[in-house]
Write an enzyme that holds these catalytic residues in place. Structure first.
Site, mmCIF file in Angstrom:
data_model
loop_
_atom_site.group_PDB
_atom_site.id
_atom_site.type_symbol
_atom_site.label_atom_id
_atom_site.label_comp_id
_atom_site.label_asym_id
_atom_site.label_seq_id
_atom_site.Cartn_x
_atom_site.Cartn_y
_atom_site.Cartn_z
ATOM 1 N N TYR A 162 54.560 -13.900 25.513
ATOM 2 C CA TYR A 162 55.460 -15.040 25.763
ATOM 3 C C TYR A 162 56.419 -15.241 24.590
ATOM 4 C CZ TYR A 162 56.896 -19.831 26.867
ATOM 5 O OH TYR A 162 57.629 -20.960 27.145
ATOM 6 N N LYS A 208 60.578 -15.136 24.675
ATOM 7 C CA LYS A 208 61.415 -16.263 24.257
ATOM 8 C C LYS A 208 62.272 -15.914 23.046
ATOM 9 C CE LYS A 208 60.353 -19.259 27.404
ATOM 10 N NZ LYS A 208 61.385 -19.610 28.423
#
Length: 332
Positions: free
Chosen positions: A154, A158
């Site tokens: 993740y 990002k």
């Protein structure tokens, strides 16, 4: 509904922060295109949009498929003529140490949580550029600026989003384009992702406290869609994370090595038999909230101050000027 309703597209619209964003736009009478994989939840979200005073178009698709996203954008433009705001919010993740995360899991997270944003942004810009109007909102995270243990997939997605958005922002400026792109970076949110994301941790996943309700994020996103702000940081934890990583990254390495594991796990053992949504959606409709309502904050003083900083600055100037004038009178 307003006489000239705004046309908005939201990816990840069926649950969590995306669902809260859909509701917030619907309260303003917007026409909302709803993109997500799970059609049943999208139908429920569409009913909410209508009940709140908006109009909805259900667009089931996987944002990792650029062709499917392009088709969804075309349907919105065909139905309502244009797109004013595009909000990229879809995500999947894996909670696991680096050495327990497979190449296919990394690829899938990047396909959705990064490339899904790329696909959405490109489809939005194709329709906004001929009109010379429109805003793309990227729903980001404090973890776009600071990686933490157990969330490397993740965090990578990002971080990539920040690089993509900064490059695009420069290109739009080079082209003297009036289109606007902005990021809204979030702290830990009370969403269903902690119950259906893939996890290899020994205990149940949880957001790093303090936890905020998704409506806090939704208010920031809708505000960002209508104001020319480059980025918005939501919540004191986001501010601390981003500034802290700029000033003392080594200290944060040591701090997160010590507490980063335990803060992401509750005391409950992980259910090893529950399904996850990495490859296919999990059935059911939990709505916007996860299971942390009792611990989640409904408001952020930091966000309020951030969104009203011009007013606060003006008030401060008035206060300083008044104090100076009062002092001058006393000295006279």
């Amino acid at each position: 509904m307003a006489s000239n309703p705004e046309v908005v597209v939201v990816t990840g619209a069926s649950a969590g922060v995306g669902r809260a964003i859909v509701r917030e736009f619907a309260r303003q009478g917007a026409r909302v295109g709803l993109i997500s994989r799970e059609e049943g939840r999208l139908q429920d979200a569409a009913w909410e949009v209508s009940a709140l005073g908006g109009e909805a178009l259900v667009l089931p698709c996987d944002v990792s498929d650029s062709h499917a996203v392009e088709q969804a954008a075309a349907k919105v433009a065909q139905r309502w003529g244009h797109i004013d705001v595009w909000v990229n919010c879809a995500m999947v993740t894996v909670f696991a140490p680096v050495m327990e995360t497979t190449a296919s899991e990394y690829r899938r997270v990047m396909d959705v949580t990064f490339l899904g944003f790329v696909h959405g942004t490109q489809s939005a810009l194709r329709r906004m550029r001929p009109r010379g109007r429109g805003t793309v909102v990227q729903v980001g995270s404090a973890l776009a600026f600071r990686g933490i243990p157990l969330q490397s997939a993740y965090c990578s997605a990002k971080h990539a989003l920040i690089g993509f958005t900064e490059s695009l922002r420069c290109e739009l400026r080079h082209d003297k384009s009036p289109l606007h792109i902005t990021t809204v970076d979030l702290p830990g949110m009370n969403t269903p992702q902690f119950d259906w994301s893939r996890s290899k941790m020994p205990r149940q996943a949880q957001p790093v406290p303090p936890i905020y309700q998704p409506e806090v994020a939704a208010r920031a996103v809708v505000w960002a869609a209508h104001h020319q702000r480059r980025s918005i940081w939501v919540g004191i934890p986001t501010v601390k994370t981003i500034i802290g990583n700029r000033l003392v990254p080594g200290w944060l390495d040591r701090y997160l090595a010590r507490v980063g594991y335990t803060k992401q796990m509750s005391d409950e053992p992980r259910d090893t038999h529950r399904p996850d949504n990495l490859l296919t959606p999990v059935p059911g409709d939990p709505g916007a909230h996860g299971r942390f309502d009792a611990r989640a904050r409904r408001h952020s003083v930091q966000l309020w101050a951030n969104l009203h900083r011009a007013w606060l600055a003006a008030a401060a100037v008035v206060g300083v000027t008044s104090a100076a004038a009062l002092g001058a009178r006393h000295r006279g």
